[in-house]
Write an enzyme that holds these catalytic residues in place. Structure first.
Site, mmCIF file in Angstrom:
data_model
loop_
_atom_site.group_PDB
_atom_site.id
_atom_site.type_symbol
_atom_site.label_atom_id
_atom_site.label_comp_id
_atom_site.label_asym_id
_atom_site.label_seq_id
_atom_site.Cartn_x
_atom_site.Cartn_y
_atom_site.Cartn_z
ATOM 1 N N ASP A 140 -2.562 -1.140 10.334
ATOM 2 C CA ASP A 140 -2.718 -1.158 8.882
ATOM 3 C C ASP A 140 -3.415 -2.414 8.355
ATOM 4 O O ASP A 140 -3.689 -2.505 7.161
ATOM 5 C CB ASP A 140 -1.336 -1.069 8.208
ATOM 6 C CG ASP A 140 -0.833 0.366 8.138
ATOM 7 O OD1 ASP A 140 -1.639 1.288 8.337
ATOM 8 O OD2 ASP A 140 0.363 0.539 7.875
ATOM 9 N N LYS A 163 0.850 -1.195 0.000
ATOM 10 C CA LYS A 163 0.000 0.000 0.000
ATOM 11 C C LYS A 163 0.873 1.228 0.000
ATOM 12 O O LYS A 163 2.053 1.166 0.397
ATOM 13 C CB LYS A 163 -0.935 0.034 1.210
ATOM 14 C CG LYS A 163 -0.268 -0.010 2.600
ATOM 15 C CD LYS A 163 0.225 1.287 3.174
ATOM 16 C CE LYS A 163 0.813 1.149 4.575
ATOM 17 N NZ LYS A 163 1.546 2.293 5.083
HETATM 18 C C1 LIG Z 1 2.081 4.768 9.741
HETATM 19 C C2 LIG Z 1 1.056 3.802 9.177
HETATM 20 O O1 LIG Z 1 1.682 2.828 8.389
HETATM 21 C C3 LIG Z 1 0.090 4.568 8.301
HETATM 22 O O2 LIG Z 1 -0.643 3.716 7.486
HETATM 23 C C4 LIG Z 1 0.331 3.116 10.288
HETATM 24 O O3 LIG Z 1 -0.337 4.025 11.125
HETATM 25 C C5 LIG Z 1 1.227 2.202 11.109
HETATM 26 O O4 LIG Z 1 0.588 0.984 11.170
HETATM 27 P P1 LIG Z 1 1.319 -0.345 11.669
HETATM 28 O O5 LIG Z 1 2.690 -0.451 11.095
HETATM 29 O O6 LIG Z 1 0.330 -1.449 11.441
HETATM 30 O O7 LIG Z 1 1.506 0.010 13.173
HETATM 31 P P2 LIG Z 1 1.344 -0.910 14.455
HETATM 32 O O8 LIG Z 1 2.128 -2.177 14.259
HETATM 33 O O9 LIG Z 1 -0.097 -0.963 14.834
HETATM 34 O O10 LIG Z 1 2.104 0.004 15.524
HETATM 35 C C6 LIG Z 1 3.505 0.184 15.590
HETATM 36 C C7 LIG Z 1 3.790 1.269 16.605
HETATM 37 O O11 LIG Z 1 3.522 2.551 16.031
HETATM 38 C C8 LIG Z 1 2.847 3.411 16.941
HETATM 39 N N1 LIG Z 1 1.577 3.853 16.338
HETATM 40 C C9 LIG Z 1 1.011 3.147 15.325
HETATM 41 C C10 LIG Z 1 -0.166 3.577 14.731
HETATM 42 C C11 LIG Z 1 -0.752 4.779 15.217
HETATM 43 N N2 LIG Z 1 -1.882 5.255 14.690
HETATM 44 N N3 LIG Z 1 -0.164 5.454 16.231
HETATM 45 C C12 LIG Z 1 0.987 5.016 16.804
HETATM 46 O O12 LIG Z 1 1.495 5.655 17.716
HETATM 47 C C13 LIG Z 1 2.685 2.645 18.217
HETATM 48 O O13 LIG Z 1 3.724 3.020 19.077
HETATM 49 C C14 LIG Z 1 2.910 1.198 17.838
HETATM 50 O O14 LIG Z 1 3.533 0.508 18.860
HETATM 51 N N1 LIG Z 2 5.250 -11.437 7.501
HETATM 52 C C1 LIG Z 2 5.966 -10.366 7.850
HETATM 53 N N2 LIG Z 2 6.489 -9.570 6.907
HETATM 54 C C2 LIG Z 2 7.201 -8.477 7.249
HETATM 55 N N3 LIG Z 2 7.464 -8.108 8.503
HETATM 56 C C3 LIG Z 2 6.971 -8.855 9.493
HETATM 57 C C4 LIG Z 2 6.202 -10.012 9.203
HETATM 58 N N4 LIG Z 2 5.838 -10.540 10.370
HETATM 59 C C5 LIG Z 2 6.362 -9.763 11.337
HETATM 60 N N5 LIG Z 2 7.044 -8.742 10.826
HETATM 61 C C6 LIG Z 2 7.721 -7.651 11.619
HETATM 62 O O1 LIG Z 2 7.040 -6.413 11.355
HETATM 63 C C7 LIG Z 2 7.974 -5.350 11.111
HETATM 64 C C8 LIG Z 2 7.332 -4.318 10.170
HETATM 65 O O2 LIG Z 2 7.231 -4.886 8.916
HETATM 66 P P1 LIG Z 2 6.499 -4.255 7.667
HETATM 67 O O3 LIG Z 2 7.104 -4.841 6.446
HETATM 68 O O4 LIG Z 2 5.020 -4.353 7.795
HETATM 69 O O5 LIG Z 2 6.927 -2.715 7.798
HETATM 70 P P2 LIG Z 2 6.300 -1.455 7.166
HETATM 71 O O6 LIG Z 2 6.149 -1.648 5.699
HETATM 72 O O7 LIG Z 2 7.104 -0.301 7.632
HETATM 73 O O8 LIG Z 2 4.868 -1.413 7.796
HETATM 74 P P3 LIG Z 2 3.850 -0.231 7.945
HETATM 75 O O9 LIG Z 2 3.702 0.482 6.673
HETATM 76 O O10 LIG Z 2 2.613 -1.001 8.325
HETATM 77 O O11 LIG Z 2 4.415 0.626 9.054
HETATM 78 C C9 LIG Z 2 9.194 -6.041 10.534
HETATM 79 O O12 LIG Z 2 10.364 -5.329 10.803
HETATM 80 C C10 LIG Z 2 9.188 -7.417 11.245
HETATM 81 O O13 LIG Z 2 9.899 -7.357 12.449
#
Ligand SMILES: C[C@](O)(CO)[C@H](O)COP(=O)(O)OP(=O)(O)OC[C@H]1O[C@@H](n2ccc(N)nc2=O)[C@H](O)[C@@H]1O
Ligand SMILES: Nc1ncnc2c1ncn2[C@@H]1O[C@H](COP(=O)(O)OP(=O)(O)OP(=O)(O)O)[C@@H](O)[C@H]1O
Length: 279
Positions: A134, A9
């Protein structure tokens, strides 16, 4: 065997409008899918075990969002079935393009189909939210205007341009950016109409570029060719183009050492298109 995509996304903009008492951030964002991502293969098992093939460096199997999603659905549905799941990873981790969240959503929808548990998108989105903010948008499968912590979704129809995505050579932890003192959390809320007229920005960008010189430099480079934006909390940067050729042209001008890809923006998730086809 059932084989399904887990698309990336983009956050076309990301405003932080406040913070909840539990520390989570209240945002406004627009999600659109890309026709580029991971692939998950599912084979059912009668012994109830969840086996994952395709380990990720640094992620213990039990912490993998695919395994956590599978166990959640087993528990919620009460099924005795298990699965062998093979992950073909293509998306960079910590790139802000939602790879882990998308894998989790594909596991929820794929296993629900494989096991015939008929859980429904509403319940699957609710389960998904416990895995990450997300996950619900990937479960719903529609480009969306999002509010709350990203879980209040309204489907939208957007243009579907081609995107050049650049992956700077660093991982960004979402939690680290959201806990930075310098992050602004007071952008006034806007409407979709206002976004369509004036656009929006990514409130995380100043903090991310201050912490990561590699991202700042890649942004400067990409800005020479297009209006470069950042998705989520980074690291990935992107630019929009009217067609694939224009996006490829800019891609060819970037240093070969940079990881890049070109993909189409999609209002309907490739996961849902594949599930419809497999029905
Ligand atoms: C930045 C975005 O990717 C935008 O789409 C999302 O809001 C993040 O979504 P995500 O990676 O699924 O995040 P999560 O795994 O739920 O949260 C990771 C960490 O980011 C912070 N977090 C996340 C989402 C949010 N709305 N506020 C936060 O403060 C929290 O500290 C959490 O511990
Ligand atoms: N199947 C998986 N694929 C990727 N990462 C994973 C998975 N399962 C657990 N993780 C953990 O989740 C963390 C975040 O991965 P992800 O690839 O979703 O990051 P991101 O693209 O930055 O996500 P977002 O946009 O939701 O913030 C990784 O660093 C890893 O430790």
């Amino acid at each position: 065997m059932l084989s399904l995509p887990a698309p990336a996304k983009l956050n076309l903009f990301l405003h932080i409008t406040g913070r909840r008492p539990d520390g989570y951030h209240i945002l406004q964002t627009l999600f659109q899918f890309l026709d580029h991502g991971d692939t998950l293969d599912f084979v059912p098992r009668s012994d109830g075990r969840i086996q994952l093939c395709g380990d990720l460096p640094g992620v213990p199997t039990e912490d993998n969002l695919i395994v956590r999603a599978a166990r959640l659905l087993q528990e919620a549905s009460g099924t005795n079935l298990g699965a062998t799941i093979t992950l073909h990873k293509r998306l960079p981790m910590g790139g802000g393009i939602g790879g882990g969240s998308s894998d989790a959503a594909t596991a929820l929808l794929g296993l629900d189909r494989l096991w015939g548990t008929d859980t429904g998108l509403g319940k699957l989105a609710e389960l998904g939210l416990t895995l990450g903010a997300d996950v619900p948008v990937f479960v719903r499968g529609r480009a969306a205007w999002a509010e709350g912590v990203g879980e209040r979704l309204s489907p939208v129809e957007l243009e579907e341009p081609w995107f050049l995505v650049v992956v700077p050579p660093c991982h960004v932890s979402t939690a680290e950016i959201f806990s930075d003192q310098r992050l602004t959390r007071d952008t006034p809320p806007i409407t979709l109409a206002a976004f369509r007229e004036h656009g929006g920005r990514n409130d995380c960008l100043p903090v991310v570029t201050a912490r990561y010189p590699e991202i700042r430099n890649t942004l400067i480079l990409l800005n020479k060719y297009c209006e470069a934006k950042m998705t989520g909390t980074g690291s990935c940067l992107f630019g929009a183009f009217p067609n694939e050729r224009e996006a490829d042209k800019v891609r060819a001008r970037l240093p070969a050492t940079l990881q890049t890809f070109v993909a189409r923006g999609c209002n309907r998730s490739p996961l849902h298109l594949a599930l419809d086809k497999a029905a």
